[in-house]
Scaffold this motif. Structure first.
Motif, PDB file in Angstrom:
ATOM      1  N   LYS A 157       0.787  -1.359   0.247  1.00  0.00           N
ATOM      2  CA  LYS A 157       0.651  -0.118  -0.162  1.00  0.00           C
ATOM      3  C   LYS A 157       0.337   0.732   0.355  1.00  0.00           C
ATOM      4  O   LYS A 157       1.513   1.394   0.683  1.00  0.00           O
ATOM      5  N   THR A 158       0.738   1.767  -0.674  1.00  0.00           N
ATOM      6  CA  THR A 158       1.238   3.384  -1.183  1.00  0.00           C
ATOM      7  C   THR A 158       0.906   4.733  -1.054  1.00  0.00           C
ATOM      8  O   THR A 158      -0.729   4.475  -1.161  1.00  0.00           O
ATOM      9  N   PHE A 159       1.498   5.863  -0.456  1.00  0.00           N
ATOM     10  CA  PHE A 159       1.167   7.088  -0.510  1.00  0.00           C
ATOM     11  C   PHE A 159       1.311   7.729  -1.010  1.00  0.00           C
ATOM     12  O   PHE A 159       2.848   7.826  -1.030  1.00  0.00           O
ATOM     13  N   PRO A 160       1.308   8.598  -1.558  1.00  0.00           N
ATOM     14  CA  PRO A 160       2.561   9.404  -2.134  1.00  0.00           C
ATOM     15  C   PRO A 160       3.286  10.134  -0.996  1.00  0.00           C
ATOM     16  O   PRO A 160       3.094  10.466  -0.150  1.00  0.00           O
ATOM     17  N   GLY A 161       4.466   9.459  -1.598  1.00  0.00           N
ATOM     18  CA  GLY A 161       5.429   9.753  -1.388  1.00  0.00           C
ATOM     19  C   GLY A 161       5.790   8.923   0.169  1.00  0.00           C
ATOM     20  O   GLY A 161       7.084   8.545   0.636  1.00  0.00           O
TER      21      GLY A 161
ATOM     22  N   LYS B 189       0.616  18.555   7.606  1.00  0.00           N
ATOM     23  CA  LYS B 189       0.057  18.726   6.813  1.00  0.00           C
ATOM     24  C   LYS B 189      -1.573  19.291   7.840  1.00  0.00           C
ATOM     25  O   LYS B 189      -1.994  20.832   6.511  1.00  0.00           O
TER      26      LYS B 189
ATOM     27  N   GLY C 115       1.945  20.837  -1.630  1.00  0.00           N
ATOM     28  CA  GLY C 115       1.466  19.073  -1.389  1.00  0.00           C
ATOM     29  C   GLY C 115       1.198  17.861  -2.498  1.00  0.00           C
ATOM     30  O   GLY C 115       1.728  17.044  -1.758  1.00  0.00           O
ATOM     31  N   ASN C 116       2.368  18.256  -3.316  1.00  0.00           N
ATOM     32  CA  ASN C 116       3.092  17.137  -4.175  1.00  0.00           C
ATOM     33  C   ASN C 116       4.482  16.424  -3.533  1.00  0.00           C
ATOM     34  O   ASN C 116       5.081  15.500  -3.983  1.00  0.00           O
TER      35      ASN C 116
END
Lengths: 510, 344
Positions: free
Chosen positions: A15-19, A341, A397-398
């Motif tokens: 399972k990946t999330f951004p980064g 965040k 955010g990126n």
């Protein structure tokens, strides 16, 4: 081990999330009738794994089997329908309804014309409550129950469902010893009926008492499964902490300067009481304690987000009044907040604008923002902190979590604060960036900053701090120097187990 | 909130998009349509109107559209600040009626030279009240300004006694210059709109205050944690809004040298429509003055085109509503696509 096929099996879950790669090929199985412990540090991926099983997250790769049949858990309801039941740390009960209504919510027994069959409902509920040996009955309103009793209601609800596997997430966190005994009986009952139990806990004692096997996660990776009867605490810890084990204690002391921050008798309602400490230039002071121990609230008070009810704050020996973050910043106090965040970054803004936000009023040429000066500041801290981004124009955010956190740190370093407070500096950040940020914190101390580190991760506090203040329920229990601190005495101090003893020791030391 | 439509420089497709191996192209097309949908629809409108009536693209018609959009446009400039800061201002329509009535009444009482600053002061006081309630008392901006819409209307009617206001000596005053005059052949309303757009565009894009407006709207908590006094920023956004409303009221009063009590009625919705058409998000944190100007012009041309093809004037109320719904839906669709990709 048993011949029977597992009730629940996970195969190579990714399972990946951004980064972030939150789960990296995790396999795991629960046999019928066994209690299987799942262990790992905060951020190791336990809760992500549970959310995958519970149908809240969809894995990027890997398969889930129930009774050896491949299944897709697209929603929490599907997971429940397949016989997976969760007992959560955070309760999800309707407080205004009765115990019975909560237990049978959505499946209330009916009479003709859709009327609820109250008699049957209460009778069935009391039967289950009888098994659990609790001191309340089916008609009690849930809102009147203690947290521990509410948890028993959750467990009762799980018992009414035809569960194949029951997952307990830190079930004993709020239970008394007597209630724990009841819980352990319930678990024994479940396993006797062939249900598989997943048991998530940090408490070694319970793990050894209750479980048959132990699987360990670290940094999103599956590190192995041990048979409880054939292992010991050291082996588990080794698997859980891995190479960071040798980092346990801070051995890099900086030269201490004058006292930068002194806090005397600071109190804030029920959050914390009578807190006194000092931080010297060049020193890292760690605050360690459970969630709710009052650490974050102290930071918020120092940063002007929370008014103290009593006590004084001195900066460089002078008493100061701080009513807003703007005041705190003007006095040279900076805070890298707990949640980058929501508190640390404007995610839709670019890197440069985020970094210069606190000093934007000073970065001017005439009435306009001096964009050249902004870029210069960004470049300086990008190089110093090794922030990986193609350009200052990149939307924050990126970026990956580690790089986002470095932007927040850069934002505050560029203000040249006297006191830097970092709250959970590496939460949700991959291992590589973690140690970079730890080194950075030590470097800052070496450059004469007074640093306060608040963390729920023990290795982190041990690794970066010169002194550690242990907090429990809003009180400072004891201050350790990095020479005298051990995992054991620190755990004792923050869990309140040896509160009186520790306080006596602290009093003697004072 | 997380991701503003691409109004800041340098927005590129980030790692997030690249990470989604499956269905990426389809999703990107969807996002493109969602983001550019209004422009595409606008181009189709223009082509349709031009085919239906060849006067549509005539220079005098274009000039006419810009001129008649100027009052709305000036109001939209101020509300853009409020929207970027993450709030709404629904009181601008009735506030504009108030400004027009007050300045016309005072014109005859104390002369135009004093009437104009007096009217500006009174209108700014209303804006300050909005700003105080939303900024410092942290009340919901929708409730506050919806209430103010009604309250200011009542104030205006009380002031005028319900009667239309007219300047007695329409021939003997220079007051008409703001609505009727021309400089070098260009109508003054257009000049005021252009000048104000240039000034406020610079304030928003180039000054510390503008940067703080984006920060407060993008993430108010993070802005507070960065030492920005959020309440003060919101307060000044409302003040900016009322300053623009006062200017619009002056232009309106000057154009006809008389006014009804309800001259600004419904403009709050058209202002919002224009801002949303420009691509600002009602969630705050995104938008620019330039985009608002584009939005104002799109709205103006569509309304003008509908008249030219022979539809009744009243139809444009319905069309404005349809445009708002369309724009909001596209805004949400674009956002939802991105939110989902962030979670799943």
């Amino acid at each position: 081990m048993t011949e029977k096929p597992p009730v629940l099996r996970l195969e190579n879950i990714v399972k990946t999330f951004p980064g972030v790669r939150a789960l990296d090929g995790v396999s795991f199985s629960v046999l019928p009738g066994e209690v299987h412990a799942l262990m790992g540090e905060n951020g190791a991926g336990k809760s992500t794994l549970m959310k995958v099983i519970g149908g809240i997250y969809q894995p990027n790769e890997g398969r889930i089997f129930v009774d050896e049949k491949p299944v897709v858990m697209a929603t929490p309801l599907e997971s429940k329908a397949k016989g997976i039941v969760f007992i959560h740390q955070e309760l999800s009960l309707a407080e205004e309804l009765s115990v019975a209504e909560n237990i049978y919510l959505g499946e209330l027994p009916r009479k003709s014309f859709g009327r609820v069959d109250w008699a049957t409902l209460y009778a069935r509920t009391n039967e289950i409550l009888g098994k659990l040996n609790v001191g309340f009955d089916a008609r009690t309103r849930v809102g009147e129950l203690s947290i521990a009793n509410q948890q028993m209601v959750e467990i009762a609800r799980a018992l009414t469902q035809k569960a194949k596997a029951v997952i307990f997430d830190e079930p004993t966190a709020s239970l008394t010893d007597a209630e724990k005994v009841v819980l352990f009986d319930v678990i024994a009952d479940l396993t006797a009926n062939g249900v598989g139990v997943v048991y998530i806990s940090h408490r070694m004692e319970e793990i050894f008492k209750m479980t048959d096997r132990i699987s360990v996660l670290r940094d999103g990776q599956y590190r192995g499964t041990l048979v409880t009867a054939e292992t010991d605490q050291d082996e588990i810890t080794q698997l859980m902490i891995g190479r960071s084990l040798d980092l346990t204690r801070n051995d890099r002391h900086s030269e201490l300067g004058d006292v930068a921050l002194e806090v005397r008798g600071l109190s804030c309602g029920h959050f914390y009481r009578d807190v006194s400490f000092e931080v010297r230039r060049g020193e890292v002071v760690g605050f360690y304690g459970l969630v709710g121990a009052g650490r974050t609230e102290i930071a918020e008070t120092l940063f002007g987000l929370r008014e103290p009810s009593a006590g004084t704050i001195l900066l460089d020996g002078k008493k100061v009044r701080i009513h807003s973050p703007a005041d705190a910043i003007a006095h040279g106090i900076s805070l890298v907040p707990e949640d980058r965040k929501t508190q640390g970054l404007v995610l839709g803004m670019n890197c440069r604008d985020n970094m210069t936000l606190p000093q934007i009023d000073d970065l001017t040429a005439g009435p306009f923002v001096a964009e050249g000066a902004e870029v210069a500041i960004f470049d300086q801290y990008r190089d110093r902190l090794d922030i990986r981004t193609p350009s200052w124009r990149q939307i924050v955010g990126n970026l990956s979590g580690g790089n986002q956190q470095k932007i927040v740190i850069g934002k505050w370093l560029s203000m040249h604060p006297t006191v830097l407070i970092v709250d959970e500096p590496t939460r949700g950040i991959d291992v590589g960036s973690k140690s970079e940020i730890h080194n950075l914190i030590r470097d800052l101390a070496a450059h004469g900053y007074a640093v306060i580190v608040i963390s729920s991760e023990m290795p982190e506090v041990l690794h970066v701090s010169d002194r550690i203040i242990a907090m429990y329920h809003g009180e400072m229990i004891r201050t350790f120097t990095s020479d005298e601190v051990t995992e054991d005495n620190l755990i004792q101090a923050i869990s309140g187990d040896a509160r009186d003893g520790a306080m006596a020791a602290a009093a003697q030391g004072a | 909130m997380t991701d503003a439509p691409g109004d800041r420089p340098g927005r590129t497709s980030g790692p997030r998009q690249e990470e989604e191996a499956t269905g990426m192209s389809k999703e990107q097309i969807g996002r493109f349509l969602a983001r550019q949908g209004i422009l595409i629809a606008f181009v189709l409108f223009i082509i349709g109107f031009t085919l239906a009536n060849n006067r549509f693209l005539a220079p005098d018609n274009i000039m006419g559209v810009i001129r008649s959009s100027a009052i709305l446009g000036v109001m939209a400039l101020g509300v853009t600040f409020v929207v970027i800061s993450g709030n709404l201002d629904l009181s601008v329509g009735s506030m504009m009626s108030f400004s027009a009535i007050v300045v016309l009444d005072l014109h005859d009482a104390i002369g135009p030279g004093l009437a104009i600053p007096a009217m500006f002061a009174m209108t700014l006081a209303l804006g300050a009240f909005n700003g105080f309630l939303v900024g410092y008392l942290k009340l919901n901006s929708l409730i506050v300004t919806l209430g103010m819409l009604s309250a200011i209307h009542g104030l205006t009617l009380t002031y005028s006694g319900g009667k239309n206001m007219d300047i007695a000596d329409k021939e003997g005053t220079w007051f008409g210059v703001f609505g009727q005059g021309t400089i070098l052949g260009i109508p003054v309303p257009i000049l005021i709109f252009a000048l104000l757009a240039a000034i406020l565009g610079t304030v928003l894009a180039k000054t510390p205050f503008g940067r703080k407006v984006y920060a407060v709207g993008g993430n108010g908590v993070a802005a507070t944690f960065s030492g920005i006094r959020r309440a003060r920023v919101v307060f000044f956004c409302y003040l900016m809004s009322s300053l623009c409303v006062a200017t619009a009221g002056l232009m309106q009063a000057s154009r006809s040298l008389g006014s009804q009590n309800t001259v600004g009625q419904g403009l709050e919705l058209e202002v919002l429509a224009a801002i949303i058409l420009g691509g600002a998000s009602l969630m705050g944190g995104s938008g620019t003055i330039f985009k608002t100007v584009i939005g104002v012009l799109i709205l103006g041309f569509i309304q003008n085109g509908l008249l030219l093809v022979g539809l009744q004037f009243y139809v444009q109320y319905v069309v404005t509503w349809i445009i708002i719904i369309l724009a909001v839906w596209l805004d949400i669709a674009a956002k939802r696509g991105r939110l989902l990709s962030a979670i799943a």
